[in-house]
Design a protein around this motif. Sequence first.
Motif, PDB file in Angstrom:
ATOM      1  N   THR A   2     -30.889 -26.028   8.136  1.00  0.00           N
ATOM      2  CA  THR A   2     -31.799 -25.575   9.184  1.00  0.00           C
ATOM      3  C   THR A   2     -33.226 -25.513   8.651  1.00  0.00           C
ATOM      4  N   PRO A   3     -34.222 -25.623   9.525  1.00  0.00           N
ATOM      5  CA  PRO A   3     -35.614 -25.527   9.081  1.00  0.00           C
ATOM      6  C   PRO A   3     -35.912 -24.203   8.384  1.00  0.00           C
ATOM      7  N   GLN A   4     -35.290 -23.131   8.832  1.00  0.00           N
ATOM      8  CA  GLN A   4     -35.536 -21.827   8.210  1.00  0.00           C
ATOM      9  C   GLN A   4     -35.142 -21.842   6.737  1.00  0.00           C
ATOM     10  N   MET A   5     -33.996 -22.452   6.416  1.00  0.00           N
ATOM     11  CA  MET A   5     -33.562 -22.518   5.027  1.00  0.00           C
ATOM     12  C   MET A   5     -34.555 -23.324   4.208  1.00  0.00           C
ATOM     13  N   THR A   6     -35.028 -24.437   4.748  1.00  0.00           N
ATOM     14  CA  THR A   6     -36.003 -25.249   4.035  1.00  0.00           C
ATOM     15  C   THR A   6     -37.270 -24.449   3.807  1.00  0.00           C
ATOM     16  N   SER A   7     -37.719 -23.767   4.827  1.00  0.00           N
ATOM     17  CA  SER A   7     -38.921 -22.959   4.725  1.00  0.00           C
ATOM     18  C   SER A   7     -38.769 -21.892   3.652  1.00  0.00           C
ATOM     19  N   ASP A   8     -37.643 -21.207   3.660  1.00  0.00           N
ATOM     20  CA  ASP A   8     -37.422 -20.169   2.656  1.00  0.00           C
ATOM     21  C   ASP A   8     -37.429 -20.762   1.252  1.00  0.00           C
ATOM     22  N   TRP A   9     -36.786 -21.925   1.086  1.00  0.00           N
ATOM     23  CA  TRP A   9     -36.725 -22.582  -0.216  1.00  0.00           C
ATOM     24  C   TRP A   9     -38.124 -23.008  -0.656  1.00  0.00           C
ATOM     25  N   GLU A  10     -38.873 -23.610   0.256  1.00  0.00           N
ATOM     26  CA  GLU A  10     -40.229 -24.044  -0.073  1.00  0.00           C
ATOM     27  C   GLU A  10     -41.121 -22.840  -0.391  1.00  0.00           C
ATOM     28  N   GLN A  11     -40.965 -21.778   0.357  1.00  0.00           N
ATOM     29  CA  GLN A  11     -41.758 -20.573   0.091  1.00  0.00           C
ATOM     30  C   GLN A  11     -41.400 -19.987  -1.268  1.00  0.00           C
ATOM     31  N   VAL A  48     -30.257  -9.739  -7.305  1.00  0.00           N
ATOM     32  CA  VAL A  48     -30.717 -10.231  -6.009  1.00  0.00           C
ATOM     33  C   VAL A  48     -29.708 -11.225  -5.446  1.00  0.00           C
ATOM     34  N   ASP A  49     -29.338 -11.013  -4.186  1.00  0.00           N
ATOM     35  CA  ASP A  49     -28.438 -11.938  -3.513  1.00  0.00           C
ATOM     36  C   ASP A  49     -29.232 -13.158  -3.058  1.00  0.00           C
ATOM     37  N   PRO A  50     -28.786 -14.371  -3.392  1.00  0.00           N
ATOM     38  CA  PRO A  50     -29.508 -15.572  -2.965  1.00  0.00           C
ATOM     39  C   PRO A  50     -29.658 -15.630  -1.446  1.00  0.00           C
ATOM     40  N   LYS A  51     -30.817 -16.085  -0.995  1.00  0.00           N
ATOM     41  CA  LYS A  51     -31.125 -16.103   0.436  1.00  0.00           C
ATOM     42  C   LYS A  51     -30.800 -17.425   1.112  1.00  0.00           C
ATOM     43  N   ASN A  52     -30.568 -18.476   0.342  1.00  0.00           N
ATOM     44  CA  ASN A  52     -30.241 -19.775   0.935  1.00  0.00           C
ATOM     45  C   ASN A  52     -29.347 -20.539  -0.023  1.00  0.00           C
ATOM     46  N   ARG A  53     -28.897 -21.700   0.401  1.00  0.00           N
ATOM     47  CA  ARG A  53     -27.922 -22.419  -0.421  1.00  0.00           C
ATOM     48  C   ARG A  53     -28.538 -22.967  -1.702  1.00  0.00           C
TER      49      ARG A  53
END
Length: 89
Positions: A2-11, A48-53
Motif C-alpha cells: 500500500t502507499p502508506q507502507m511505502t510512505s512510512d518506509w521512505e520516511q 520497538v515493534d516494526p511498523k511495516n514489512r
Amino acid sequence: MTPQMTSDWEQWKQTLHSLVDLGERVGLEEETISKAAYKLGNFLADKVDPKNREQRLLKELWDAGDEEERKVLAHLIIKMVNRDDVAQH
C-alpha cells in the motif's frame, strides 16, 4: 504494498539519513556513526515493534545475525540511506 507502507518506509529512511547527515556535519567519523547505528539497531530490535514489512525484514535479519553481522547490517543501512539521498538529487 500500500502507499502508506511505502510512505512510512521512505520516511523512516529519510529520518535515518537526516541523523547520519547531522553526524557527518558535526564531524563524526564514519566508524563512530556506524557504532551509533549498531547501538540504535540493538535498541530498536529489542524495544520497538516494526511498523511495516520492510522494517520487519530488517528486524528479522538483525535477530538472525551475530554481533559482527549486525555491525555490517548497520553499516549497510547507512550506505543505503546515503545512496538514496544522492539518487534523489
